[in-house]
Design an enzyme around this catalytic site. Structure first.
Site, PDB file in Angstrom:
ATOM      1  N   LYS A 146       2.493   2.858   9.486  1.00 37.18           N
ATOM      2  CA  LYS A 146       2.165   1.906  10.532  1.00 37.18           C
ATOM      3  C   LYS A 146       2.777   2.055  11.850  1.00 37.18           C
ATOM      4  CE  LYS A 146       2.169  -0.585   6.317  1.00 37.18           C
ATOM      5  NZ  LYS A 146       2.277   0.555   5.208  1.00 37.18           N
ATOM      6  N   ASP A 189      13.678   1.111   1.988  1.00 39.15           N
ATOM      7  CA  ASP A 189      12.359   1.548   2.360  1.00 39.15           C
ATOM      8  C   ASP A 189      12.356   1.055   3.487  1.00 39.15           C
ATOM      9  OD1 ASP A 189       9.116   0.813   0.546  1.00 39.15           O
ATOM     10  OD2 ASP A 189       9.719   2.220   2.168  1.00 39.15           O
ATOM     11  N   TRP A 206       7.086  -5.588  -2.160  1.00 33.50           N
ATOM     12  CA  TRP A 206       5.936  -4.932  -2.001  1.00 33.50           C
ATOM     13  C   TRP A 206       5.307  -4.848  -3.567  1.00 33.50           C
ATOM     14  CZ3 TRP A 206       4.885   0.892  -1.501  1.00 33.50           C
ATOM     15  CH2 TRP A 206       3.580   1.036  -1.379  1.00 33.50           C
TER      16      TRP A 206
END
Lengths: 464, 434
Positions: B270, B234, B153
């Site tokens: 999310k 993560d 990311w």
């Protein structure tokens, strides 16, 4: 710093490691416990000297072994001590959260209404843009500078939603560190405890300017001006827009003018922290006067805002950082860099508080209502100040001038009590306050003013 | 460095008659580059085309292309009392949230949970959790670096860089196979100095969607033990990879079983569709409760100068959802539904491309997992998709499958087919790939 497998002279030969021998279920050696004697002392780690490296055979030892407890927050410590006290007359004048006359937390009616509106609308929780909710950014800048302010009309203000005052200050600190490396921030002595921490963690050097004069329990104006003058050109001067925390002592309008003069002379940049707009005088506009004066002079100004107190939105973490620039182009560039700083901190700010503020401040009816509630809250504080002052003047026969209680403004007052006297306040009278002599008037009710007056008089006169 | 401007200003304080020495402090501030992911959304929003598609940001959309508010969130909010609470209540709620979050990561019945051997703090979603850890890492291991997968990311790089922790990358994605470059990955892990800090995506890797298998995770874990590396996970998509939260935590459980004392950043952005509320958690496993308390205090102190305390609104909702069995059951089903829809879209898109006669191998679309698909599209192709077809994605060719719907999948397939099978003059570009 590699935790390399060093010589295992002290370990038994059978414990020597080779990658072939290691697999799950076989010789299950845990991680080596490795704490090094560091040449550079790390203030956060308790340095231990190990004569040898010890191998922990079965369990795994954390590599954060040497980490010590962080020092407790002094203000929260007061609340905790208060909670633990069972005395019926106890009084919590520690943390600066507004309480009603019944000493209950207060949710503003306008906030309840706005909350209800949001619940009804059932809006989605999509990500806000990095700079925050546009509607919020618009109203927050207008609230601070005035909707008709030329700087807003000319689009010269870079406004970014921040996580209350703290988050907004941190964004500004990071901007200073990046674009003015080595420049110092001057903070008042005393100031809100977290200011120093914020600048330390943002790696911005700071020093203090004189502010509080214990002799007068008022402003050391000459000291303040002298110290601002003495700072090297191009320093950032951190100013409390109104209702100074922790002293409650604000410069007069004339004094503000002189402060502005000196800052301009020395090409410093003014950096306002406005956490109590509305709470000082009861009027949102009046409390923004200092900031507006600087801006009216054409100065470039940084201003951090918080809605924790004036809208009671402590827990929602809503505030903003504003940078008033000399051109719209500069404002646009500065805003883009503030976003760049925010993105790796938290990506985008929380939506709920922003929507509440946008609804309250942006809706004329709710805004009017808020003004009324604000006056009520500030009014309650003015009333307790008056009652406290009356109590002190009538009960204390020594002739000491207690008028500073009335001159000071906002949630806090510096009583002038020293540490021993503060201890007496707590130990004998069960009045909880911070050791610097600060009391939070937001935690005082009219009913308890007489008691407090007694406590203060006793502590002041009878304790060393 | 600074340009000094001098000009008269009207309205100056007459008491001083100071000539305004006007300078702009900000002349040396250049415009920041746009965030690549947000730039896609901006471009999309500016496009008036009615059939435009946004495949940029990883935010879930339903089959109508609309953002969702989960039913579990509505129920939780309905049950939350009015916000009449003391500041101290926030701390209690935060602790509850952390406890429940940790159970999701480590397993309700795990020893670390039962024994309280973890330091956990609520964080500002995944970003905030990673940043807290990066700052913590720098404070206590000032000479360390972080190893990140290539690619990762984009914001990971910003986070550790701003925390002033040097970054190294390790091999991860194999562009030829559009899968995992496992051999090179293991090599990099082996060659890193012992005791290095590694950032790992436990499931639904962003941006590639390529995850190691359980066996591969096991091998990675074993090698980590030998090398004494610190694994930092993560986890932004727990539930979005397989639809099952427990399954998606498998990599972490493997490491846990091997005795690693890991760190984990969690996001509820999310899987609870709470994007804008910024709710997440950072946890670090510890030797014992005492150390956990010390570490927690340090993390809170780091947080206290970045934002003070976390925002309560989202916290209340998440805490309710995780601790109320009925609401939690609704949540688990909704996560499964979201993941299933994305999986279906993957299959549908692949089929559509194959039906169009695309000569390329689109197997990776269904091999890859989670919200994202690394399409292999080149920057030029991405550009064409935007300009000619009004389909928006990041330049690395990352497609957010959550933006694909039954209504737009055929159009998307044709658009992709157009830019990959033909160049702008209509000549066939690609030959069949294995």
């Amino acid at each position: 710093m590699a935790s390399s497998l060093l010589s295992l002279a002290s370990a038994s030969p059978s414990a020597s490691l080779s990658s072939h021998g290691i697999s799950k279920g076989k010789l299950n050696l845990g991680n080596a416990s490795l704490c090094f004697n560091k040449e550079k002392t790390n203030p956060f780690i308790k340095t231990k000297s190990f004569g040898r490296i010890s191998m922990v055979i079965t369990s795994n030892v954390s590599r954060f072994e040497g980490i010590t407890m962080a020092p407790p927050d002094p203000i929260l410590g007061v609340s905790e001590a208060f909670k633990a006290d069972n005395h019926e007359l106890k009084l919590n004048l520690g943390v600066g959260a507004y309480r009603t006359e019944e000493l209950q937390p207060y949710v503003l009616n306008v906030v309840k209404k706005a909350d209800k509106l949001l619940l009804e609308r059932g809006e989605n929780r999509e990500y806000l843009p990095i700079e925050g909710l546009a509607a919020f950014n618009k109203v927050t800048a207008e609230l601070l500078f005035g909707a008709d302010n030329p700087v807003i009309k000319q689009q010269r203000v870079a406004t970014v939603q921040g996580l209350s005052g703290t988050g907004s200050l941190r964004l500004a600190a990071a901007l200073i560190e990046r674009y003015f490396p080595g420049a110092k921030v001057l903070i008042s002595s005393p100031t809100w405890g977290n200011h120093k921490n914020i600048f330390n963690d943002a790696r911005v050097p700071w020093s203090e300017y004189r502010y509080y004069d214990p002799k007068t329990v008022g402003l050391d104006f000459e000291g303040m001006i002298a110290d601002i003058k003495a700072a090297s050109e191009g320093s950032f001067i951190l100013l409390h827009g109104c209702a100074h925390n922790p002293t409650g002592i604000d410069p007069t309008p004339e004094q503000w003018g002189i402060i502005a003069d000196v800052i301009q002379e020395k090409n410093h940049i003014p950096f306002f922290d406005i956490a109590y707009q509305g709470f000082a005088s009861g009027s949102l506009d009046t409390d923004a006067a200092s900031v507006r004066m600087f801006v009216a002079r054409g100065m470039e100004v940084i201003a951090a805002q918080s809605y924790s107190k004036n809208l009671g939105l402590y827990a929602e973490r809503i505030g903003a950082i504003n940078v008033v620039c000399s051109s719209p182009d500069a404002a646009s560039r500065v805003k883009s860099q503030l976003k760049r700083i925010a993105r790796p901190m938290y990506s985008n700010p929380p939506v709920h508080g922003a929507r509440i503020v946008a609804n309250v401040v942006g809706d004329p009816a709710l805004f009017k209502e808020w003004n009324v509630e604000m006056e009520m809250m500030a009014g309650r504080i003015k009333n307790v100040r008056q009652k406290l002052f009356d109590g002190l003047s009538s009960k204390d026969k020594s002739g000491k001038d207690w008028s500073f209680v009335l001159k000071q403004i906002g949630m806090f007052s510096f009583t002038g009590l020293n540490k021993a006297q503060c201890d007496n306040m707590t130990n004998k009278w069960h009045v909880y306050m911070t050791k610097d002599g600060r009391i939070s008037l937001a935690g005082l009710s009219l009913a308890k003013c007489e008691y407090l007056a007694d406590a203060i008089i006793d502590s002041y006169h009878n304790v060393g | 460095m600074m340009i000094m401007w001098r000009y008269l200003r009207r309205g100056m304080s007459t008491s001083t008659r100071v000539r305004a020495l006007r300078r702009s402090w900000w002349d040396h501030v250049t415009p920041a580059p746009k965030d690549p992911i947000n730039a896609v959304t901006e471009a999309f929003l500016a496009d008036p085309c009615p059939y435009k598609i946004n495949l940029g940001v990883g935010a879930y959309r339903d089959d109508d292309g609309k953002p969702v508010v989960l039913q579990c969130v509505r129920e939780a909010e309905g049950k939350i009392a009015a916000t009449n609470f003391l500041e101290s209540t926030c701390a209690a709620i935060s602790s509850k949230l952390v406890e429940e979050s940790a159970k999701l990561v480590y397993g309700e019945d795990s020893d670390v949970i039962k024994e309280g051997r973890f330091a956990g703090v609520q964080a500002l979603s995944g970003t905030g959790a990673c940043r807290l850890f990066a700052e913590f890492q720098r404070r206590f291991y000032p000479d360390s670096r972080i190893y990140m997968p290539d690619p990762t990311w984009s914001n990971h790089h910003n986070i550790w860089r701003d925390a002033q922790v040097p970054i190294r990358t390790f091999h991860y994605y194999h562009p030829d196979s559009k899968g995992l470059n496992f051999v090179a990955l293991m090599d990099d892990v082996k060659n890193a100095p012992n005791g290095s800090f590694f950032l790992l995506h436990p499931c639904a890797h962003n941006p590639t969607g390529v995850d190691p298998s359980d066996e591969q995770w096991q091998e990675i874990s074993s090698l980590f033990k030998v090398k004494n590396h610190f694994p930092f996970f993560d986890m932004a998509y727990q539930g979005f990879a397989s639809g099952d939260l427990e399954r998606d935590a498998r990599a972490i459980r493997i490491f846990l079983d091997d005795g690693h004392l890991i760190g984990c950043a969690q996001s509820f952005a999310k899987n609870m569709a709470l994007y804008g509320h910024r709710v997440g958690c950072l946890s670090l496993l510890c030797d014992d409760k005492i150390q956990a308390v010390a570490i927690k205090s340090q993390l809170q102190q780091i947080a206290s100068t970045i934002y003070g305390s976390p925002p309560i609104h989202g916290m209340l909702a998440v805490s309710k959802i995780l601790s109320d069995p009925d609401i939690k059951a609704i949540w688990l089903k909704e996560v499964k539904d979201m993941a299933t829809r994305v999986q279906r879209m993957r299959a549908t898109l692949k089929e559509a491309l194959e039906k169009l006669g695309s000569p390329l191998n689109w197997q990776p679309i269904t091999n890859q997992v989670g919200m994202f698909c690394f399409s292999g599209l080149t920057p030029d192709e991405v550009d064409r998709l935007a300009k000619e077809f009004h389909v928006y994605m990041t330049y690395d060719g990352r497609i957010s499958m959550a933006g694909v719907t039954t209504k737009n999948v055929d159009y998307l397939a044709s658009a992709i087919h157009e830019v990959t099978a033909f160049d702008q003059d209509g000549k066939i570009l690609h030959t069949v790939c294995a």
